[in-house]
Write a protein that holds these residues in place. Structure first.
Motif, PDB file in Angstrom:
ATOM      1  N   ILE A   1       0.854  -1.183   0.000  1.00 40.73           N
ATOM      2  CA  ILE A   1       0.000   0.000   0.000  1.00 40.73           C
ATOM      3  C   ILE A   1       0.889   1.232   0.000  1.00 40.73           C
ATOM      4  CG2 ILE A   1      -1.730   1.292   1.302  1.00 40.73           C
ATOM      5  CD1 ILE A   1      -2.709  -1.344   2.430  1.00 40.73           C
ATOM      6  N   SER A   2       0.626   2.141  -0.920  1.00 38.20           N
ATOM      7  CA  SER A   2       1.418   3.365  -0.977  1.00 38.20           C
ATOM      8  C   SER A   2       1.120   4.202   0.262  1.00 38.20           C
ATOM      9  CB  SER A   2       1.075   4.166  -2.234  1.00 38.20           C
ATOM     10  OG  SER A   2      -0.227   4.718  -2.131  1.00 38.20           O
ATOM     11  N   ALA A   3       2.057   5.059   0.613  1.00 41.04           N
ATOM     12  CA  ALA A   3       1.868   5.934   1.773  1.00 41.04           C
ATOM     13  C   ALA A   3       0.653   6.825   1.562  1.00 41.04           C
ATOM     14  CB  ALA A   3       3.119   6.772   1.995  1.00 41.04           C
ATOM     15  N   HIS A   4       0.447   7.260   0.327  1.00 40.44           N
ATOM     16  CA  HIS A   4      -0.703   8.126   0.017  1.00 40.44           C
ATOM     17  C   HIS A   4      -2.023   7.381   0.236  1.00 40.44           C
ATOM     18  CE1 HIS A   4      -2.687  11.529  -1.774  1.00 40.44           C
ATOM     19  NE2 HIS A   4      -3.312  10.733  -2.612  1.00 40.44           N
ATOM     20  N   ARG A   5      -2.082   6.153  -0.251  1.00 45.53           N
ATOM     21  CA  ARG A   5      -3.297   5.352  -0.086  1.00 45.53           C
ATOM     22  C   ARG A   5      -3.529   5.027   1.382  1.00 45.53           C
ATOM     23  NH1 ARG A   5      -5.055  -0.418  -2.800  1.00 45.53           N
ATOM     24  NH2 ARG A   5      -7.140  -0.379  -1.936  1.00 45.53           N
TER      25      ARG A   5
ATOM     26  N   MET B   1     -13.539   7.982  -2.960  1.00 46.65           N
ATOM     27  CA  MET B   1     -13.540   7.997  -4.419  1.00 46.65           C
ATOM     28  C   MET B   1     -12.395   8.841  -4.963  1.00 46.65           C
ATOM     29  SD  MET B   1     -15.634   5.858  -5.495  1.00 46.65           S
ATOM     30  CE  MET B   1     -15.278   6.243  -7.207  1.00 46.65           C
ATOM     31  N   ALA B   2     -12.000   9.897  -4.259  1.00 44.03           N
ATOM     32  CA  ALA B   2     -10.851  10.690  -4.696  1.00 44.03           C
ATOM     33  C   ALA B   2      -9.604   9.821  -4.704  1.00 44.03           C
ATOM     34  CB  ALA B   2     -10.657  11.901  -3.778  1.00 44.03           C
ATOM     35  N   CYS B   3      -9.458   8.983  -3.697  1.00 45.68           N
ATOM     36  CA  CYS B   3      -8.322   8.063  -3.645  1.00 45.68           C
ATOM     37  C   CYS B   3      -8.382   7.109  -4.840  1.00 45.68           C
ATOM     38  CB  CYS B   3      -8.324   7.293  -2.330  1.00 45.68           C
ATOM     39  SG  CYS B   3      -6.970   6.112  -2.172  1.00 45.68           S
ATOM     40  N   SER B   4      -9.557   6.589  -5.125  1.00 47.81           N
ATOM     41  CA  SER B   4      -9.725   5.678  -6.248  1.00 47.81           C
ATOM     42  C   SER B   4      -9.343   6.348  -7.562  1.00 47.81           C
ATOM     43  CB  SER B   4     -11.175   5.189  -6.305  1.00 47.81           C
ATOM     44  OG  SER B   4     -11.409   4.416  -7.449  1.00 47.81           O
ATOM     45  N   MET B   5      -9.761   7.578  -7.747  1.00 46.34           N
ATOM     46  CA  MET B   5      -9.453   8.308  -8.979  1.00 46.34           C
ATOM     47  C   MET B   5      -7.951   8.583  -9.092  1.00 46.34           C
ATOM     48  SD  MET B   5     -12.345   8.722 -10.559  1.00 46.34           S
ATOM     49  CE  MET B   5     -12.619  10.169 -11.530  1.00 46.34           C
ATOM     50  N   MET B   6      -7.320   8.926  -7.980  1.00 45.02           N
ATOM     51  CA  MET B   6      -5.879   9.200  -8.001  1.00 45.02           C
ATOM     52  C   MET B   6      -5.105   7.927  -8.330  1.00 45.02           C
ATOM     53  SD  MET B   6      -5.806  11.782  -4.778  1.00 45.02           S
ATOM     54  CE  MET B   6      -4.062  12.068  -4.718  1.00 45.02           C
ATOM     55  N   GLU B   7      -5.521   6.809  -7.758  1.00 38.48           N
ATOM     56  CA  GLU B   7      -4.869   5.539  -8.065  1.00 38.48           C
ATOM     57  C   GLU B   7      -5.081   5.166  -9.524  1.00 38.48           C
ATOM     58  OE1 GLU B   7      -6.400   2.652  -5.332  1.00 38.48           O
ATOM     59  OE2 GLU B   7      -4.922   3.173  -3.805  1.00 38.48           O
ATOM     60  N   ALA B   8      -6.285   5.403 -10.020  1.00 40.03           N
ATOM     61  CA  ALA B   8      -6.588   5.074 -11.415  1.00 40.03           C
ATOM     62  C   ALA B   8      -5.728   5.908 -12.359  1.00 40.03           C
ATOM     63  CB  ALA B   8      -8.068   5.302 -11.697  1.00 40.03           C
ATOM     64  N   ALA B   9      -5.567   7.184 -12.057  1.00 41.00           N
ATOM     65  CA  ALA B   9      -4.782   8.067 -12.919  1.00 41.00           C
ATOM     66  C   ALA B   9      -3.317   7.644 -12.964  1.00 41.00           C
ATOM     67  CB  ALA B   9      -4.902   9.504 -12.435  1.00 41.00           C
TER      68      ALA B   9
ATOM     69  N   ASP C   1      -9.212   2.255 -15.802  1.00 35.06           N
ATOM     70  CA  ASP C   1      -9.393   2.428 -14.365  1.00 35.06           C
ATOM     71  C   ASP C   1     -10.179   3.706 -14.048  1.00 35.06           C
ATOM     72  OD1 ASP C   1      -8.084   0.069 -13.943  1.00 35.06           O
ATOM     73  OD2 ASP C   1      -6.186   0.988 -13.330  1.00 35.06           O
ATOM     74  N   LEU C   2      -9.905   4.774 -14.789  1.00 34.81           N
ATOM     75  CA  LEU C   2     -10.672   6.013 -14.590  1.00 34.81           C
ATOM     76  C   LEU C   2     -12.130   5.817 -14.996  1.00 34.81           C
ATOM     77  CD1 LEU C   2      -8.100   8.701 -15.742  1.00 34.81           C
ATOM     78  CD2 LEU C   2      -9.089   8.466 -13.463  1.00 34.81           C
ATOM     79  N   GLU C   3     -12.344   5.088 -16.075  1.00 32.88           N
ATOM     80  CA  GLU C   3     -13.716   4.804 -16.517  1.00 32.88           C
ATOM     81  C   GLU C   3     -14.467   4.011 -15.447  1.00 32.88           C
ATOM     82  OE1 GLU C   3     -17.171   4.779 -18.573  1.00 32.88           O
ATOM     83  OE2 GLU C   3     -15.390   5.928 -19.089  1.00 32.88           O
ATOM     84  N   ARG C   4     -13.808   3.033 -14.840  1.00 33.79           N
ATOM     85  CA  ARG C   4     -14.429   2.239 -13.776  1.00 33.79           C
ATOM     86  C   ARG C   4     -14.782   3.127 -12.585  1.00 33.79           C
ATOM     87  NH1 ARG C   4     -12.865   0.046  -9.186  1.00 33.79           N
ATOM     88  NH2 ARG C   4     -10.682   0.506  -9.507  1.00 33.79           N
ATOM     89  N   SER C   5     -13.876   4.003 -12.189  1.00 28.34           N
ATOM     90  CA  SER C   5     -14.150   4.905 -11.073  1.00 28.34           C
ATOM     91  C   SER C   5     -15.300   5.860 -11.413  1.00 28.34           C
ATOM     92  CB  SER C   5     -12.900   5.722 -10.723  1.00 28.34           C
ATOM     93  OG  SER C   5     -11.921   4.883 -10.155  1.00 28.34           O
TER      94      SER C   5
END
Length: 102
Positions: free
Chosen positions: A17-21, A74-82, A90-94
């Motif tokens: 897990i990244s520190a950001h996540r 969801m912001a975390c999900s979008m950042m990971e997808a990007a 991944d962005l489409e899924r989010s």
């Protein structure tokens, strides 16, 4: 003899897990714990016979807090997808998750 606590050699190791996540997860978990306390307080307000307007105000606050926790997650999900190798999919899924649940 294998120790029961040891994972089989062919088992996939969990993804680091990244520190950001990890920070996002802590933030969302903390928000949910606060919301849990708000909901317990709501039950107590009802049991104490508090006025409906007071209860409605606190329900609205809990609902807004839950929405904020959702959008933070969801912001975390979008950042990971990007940042992923397959960013477009991944962005489409989010985006679909946001459309479905937001």
């Amino acid at each position: 003899m294998k120790n029961a606590a040891q994972a089989p050699a062919d088992a996939a190791a969990p993804e680091p897990i990244s520190a950001h996540r990890a920070q996002h997860q802590r933030d969302v978990s903390n928000r949910l714990r606060r919301i849990e306390g708000q909901v317990r307080a709501l039950v107590q307000m009802i049991e104490d016979g508090r006025p409906c307007e007071d209860i409605a105000q606190q329900m609205a606050a809990a609902r807004k807090a839950l929405d904020k926790a959702f959008y933070r997650m969801m912001a975390c999900s979008m950042m990971e997808a990007a940042a992923s190798a397959d960013a477009g999919n991944d962005l489409e899924r989010s985006t679909r998750i946001l459309e479905k649940y937001a």
